[in-house]
Scaffold this motif. Structure first.
Motif, mmCIF file in Angstrom:
data_model
loop_
_atom_site.group_PDB
_atom_site.id
_atom_site.type_symbol
_atom_site.label_atom_id
_atom_site.label_comp_id
_atom_site.label_asym_id
_atom_site.label_seq_id
_atom_site.Cartn_x
_atom_site.Cartn_y
_atom_site.Cartn_z
ATOM 1 N N TYR A 18 0.837 -1.199 0.000
ATOM 2 C CA TYR A 18 0.000 0.000 0.000
ATOM 3 C C TYR A 18 0.874 1.252 0.000
ATOM 4 N N TYR A 19 1.399 1.556 -1.170
ATOM 5 C CA TYR A 19 2.362 2.641 -1.352
ATOM 6 C C TYR A 19 1.817 3.995 -0.918
ATOM 7 N N ASN A 20 0.572 4.304 -1.248
ATOM 8 C CA ASN A 20 -0.004 5.623 -0.974
ATOM 9 C C ASN A 20 -0.593 5.752 0.425
ATOM 10 N N PHE A 21 -0.528 4.714 1.222
ATOM 11 C CA PHE A 21 -1.211 4.740 2.515
ATOM 12 C C PHE A 21 -0.451 5.607 3.519
ATOM 13 N N SER A 22 -1.205 6.320 4.385
ATOM 14 C CA SER A 22 -0.599 7.145 5.428
ATOM 15 C C SER A 22 -1.464 7.107 6.669
ATOM 16 N N GLN A 47 -10.444 6.389 2.271
ATOM 17 C CA GLN A 47 -9.780 6.491 0.975
ATOM 18 C C GLN A 47 -8.666 7.532 1.065
ATOM 19 N N TYR A 48 -7.746 7.473 0.121
ATOM 20 C CA TYR A 48 -6.657 8.444 0.149
ATOM 21 C C TYR A 48 -6.925 9.591 -0.827
ATOM 22 N N LEU A 49 -6.373 10.742 -0.498
ATOM 23 C CA LEU A 49 -6.565 11.947 -1.297
ATOM 24 C C LEU A 49 -5.609 11.943 -2.484
ATOM 25 N N THR A 50 -6.163 11.961 -3.695
ATOM 26 C CA THR A 50 -5.334 11.964 -4.905
ATOM 27 C C THR A 50 -5.080 13.366 -5.447
ATOM 28 N N GLY A 51 -5.884 14.342 -5.020
ATOM 29 C CA GLY A 51 -5.724 15.702 -5.515
ATOM 30 C C GLY A 51 -7.056 16.434 -5.444
ATOM 31 N N TYR A 52 -7.165 17.476 -6.262
ATOM 32 C CA TYR A 52 -8.383 18.297 -6.270
ATOM 33 C C TYR A 52 -8.821 18.538 -7.707
ATOM 34 N N ASN A 53 -10.119 18.599 -7.914
ATOM 35 C CA ASN A 53 -10.632 18.851 -9.254
ATOM 36 C C ASN A 53 -10.657 20.349 -9.538
ATOM 37 N N MET A 60 -10.961 11.550 -4.089
ATOM 38 C CA MET A 60 -10.534 10.415 -3.283
ATOM 39 C C MET A 60 -10.476 9.147 -4.135
ATOM 40 N N ASP A 61 -9.675 8.191 -3.700
ATOM 41 C CA ASP A 61 -9.572 6.919 -4.407
ATOM 42 C C ASP A 61 -9.351 5.818 -3.381
ATOM 43 N N ASN A 62 -9.683 4.580 -3.751
ATOM 44 C CA ASN A 62 -9.483 3.461 -2.849
ATOM 45 C C ASN A 62 -7.999 3.144 -2.676
ATOM 46 N N ASN A 63 -7.660 2.595 -1.546
ATOM 47 C CA ASN A 63 -6.291 2.180 -1.283
ATOM 48 C C ASN A 63 -5.963 0.938 -2.103
ATOM 49 N N MET A 64 -4.813 0.933 -2.744
ATOM 50 C CA MET A 64 -4.464 -0.132 -3.682
ATOM 51 C C MET A 64 -3.076 -0.697 -3.403
ATOM 52 N N VAL A 65 -2.874 -1.925 -3.854
ATOM 53 C CA VAL A 65 -1.583 -2.603 -3.738
ATOM 54 C C VAL A 65 -0.784 -2.377 -5.018
ATOM 55 N N GLU A 153 7.098 7.757 -8.859
ATOM 56 C CA GLU A 153 6.180 8.285 -9.861
ATOM 57 C C GLU A 153 5.111 7.240 -10.123
ATOM 58 N N GLU A 154 3.905 7.692 -10.301
ATOM 59 C CA GLU A 154 2.779 6.778 -10.490
ATOM 60 C C GLU A 154 2.138 6.982 -11.853
ATOM 61 N N GLN A 155 1.977 5.899 -12.595
ATOM 62 C CA GLN A 155 1.321 5.974 -13.890
ATOM 63 C C GLN A 155 -0.188 5.905 -13.717
ATOM 64 N N ALA A 156 -0.898 6.456 -14.686
ATOM 65 C CA ALA A 156 -2.364 6.463 -14.629
ATOM 66 C C ALA A 156 -2.911 5.055 -14.801
#
Length: 215
Positions: A18-22, A47-53, A60-65, A153-156
Motif C-alpha cells: 500500500y504505497y499511498n497509505f498514510s 480512501q486516500y486523497l489523490t488531488g483536487y478537481n 478520493m480513491d481506494n487504497n491499492m496494492v 512516480e505513479e502511472q495512470a
C-alpha cells in the motif's frame, strides 16, 4: 496509544504494497453507550486523497496494492549534466542484470553484481517500504555515494478497471479504560511499478518508482 496504533497499521500496510497509505487514512470512532466502563472502538480506514478537481473539491480513491515493474539504475547520474547536456541521452547504454537496468556512459564504474546485492527489489515484487529503506541503506553502505533520495512516480490506471478496486475494511474492537551518489558525482535509479487491487488477480494499473541519489 491511538496514534501509536495508527503508526503500526500504516507501517504494516506500507510493507505489503500500500504505497499511498498514510496515518491520515486512519480514524477512530468511539462508542461509550455500551456501559460497563467499556468503549466500543472502531478503526476506520478512509480512501486516500489523490488531488483536487477544477472546482477545488477533494478527489478520493481506494487504497491499492502496487507491484514493481521495471528497475532502472543510473549509478553516475549528475543532475547538472542531465539539465545542460542535450546529447547525454544519446551517449548512454543500458546493461540488464538480474532484474536491473543499469544505465551508464562509456563503462559501468560499479559491478552489476554489487548493485544487485545492494538493491533488494525485483520486477513484479509487491511494493515494500522496508525493502526500499534497506535499498537506501545498502547503497550508502557501499561507500560510493554521498547521499541518496528515494522518490516515486505513479502511472495512470485504466479507466475501465475502476470497479475492481476495493477499500480496506474497518475494524471494531472493544477496549477498557486505561488501555491505553557517488563521491565524484551523483546516482540515479528508476523503477516502474504496477499496482493491483485487493480483489483482482491481474494487473490493473501501472505506476513508476524512481530512486534518485544526489551528491
Amino acid at each position: 496509544m491511538l496514534d501509536a496504533e495508527r503508526e503500526r497499521i500504516t507501517s504494516y500496510l506500507k510493507e505489503r504494497g500500500y504505497y499511498n497509505f498514510s496515518v491520515n487514512n486512519i480514524m477512530f470512532w468511539a462508542d461509550t453507550l455500551g456501559g460497563n466502563r467499556e468503549v466500543d472502538l472502531r478503526v476506520v480506514v478512509k480512501q486516500y486523497l489523490t488531488g483536487y478537481n477544477a472546482r477545488g473539491q477533494a478527489v478520493m480513491d481506494n487504497n491499492m496494492v502496487y507491484r514493481i515493474d521495471r528497475i532502472n539504475i543510473f549509478p553516475d547520474y549528475d543532475p547538472t549534466v542531465a539539465r545542460t547536456d542535450t546529447t547525454l541521452v544519446s551517449r548512454l547504454d543500458t546493461l540488464y542484470y538480474r532484474g536491473l537496468n543499469i544505465i551508464y556512459e562509456k563503462r559501468p564504474n560499479l559491478r552489476p553484481s554489487v548493485l544487485r546485492q545492494a538493491v533488494p527489489l525485483y520486477p513484479n515484487y509487491v511494493y515494500n517500504s522496508a525493502q526500499v529503506n534497506r535499498a537506501y541503506s545498502d547503497l550508502m553502505a557501499l561507500g560510493y555515494f554521498k547521499s541518496a533520495r528515494i522518490a516515486f512516480e505513479e502511472q495512470a490506471r485504466p479507466a475501465d478497471d475502476a470497479d475492481n478496486y476495493k477499500p480496506l475494511p474497518s475494524v471494531r474492537r472493544p477496549i477498557r479504560p486505561g488501555h491505553s551518489t557517488p563521491a565524484r558525482g551523483t546516482s540515479r535509479a528508476t523503477s516502474s511499478a504496477r499496482r493491483r487491487s485487493n480483489r483482482a488477480s491481474r494487473s490493473i494499473s501501472r505506476g513508476a518508482l524512481r530512486r534518485v541519489s544526489t551528491g
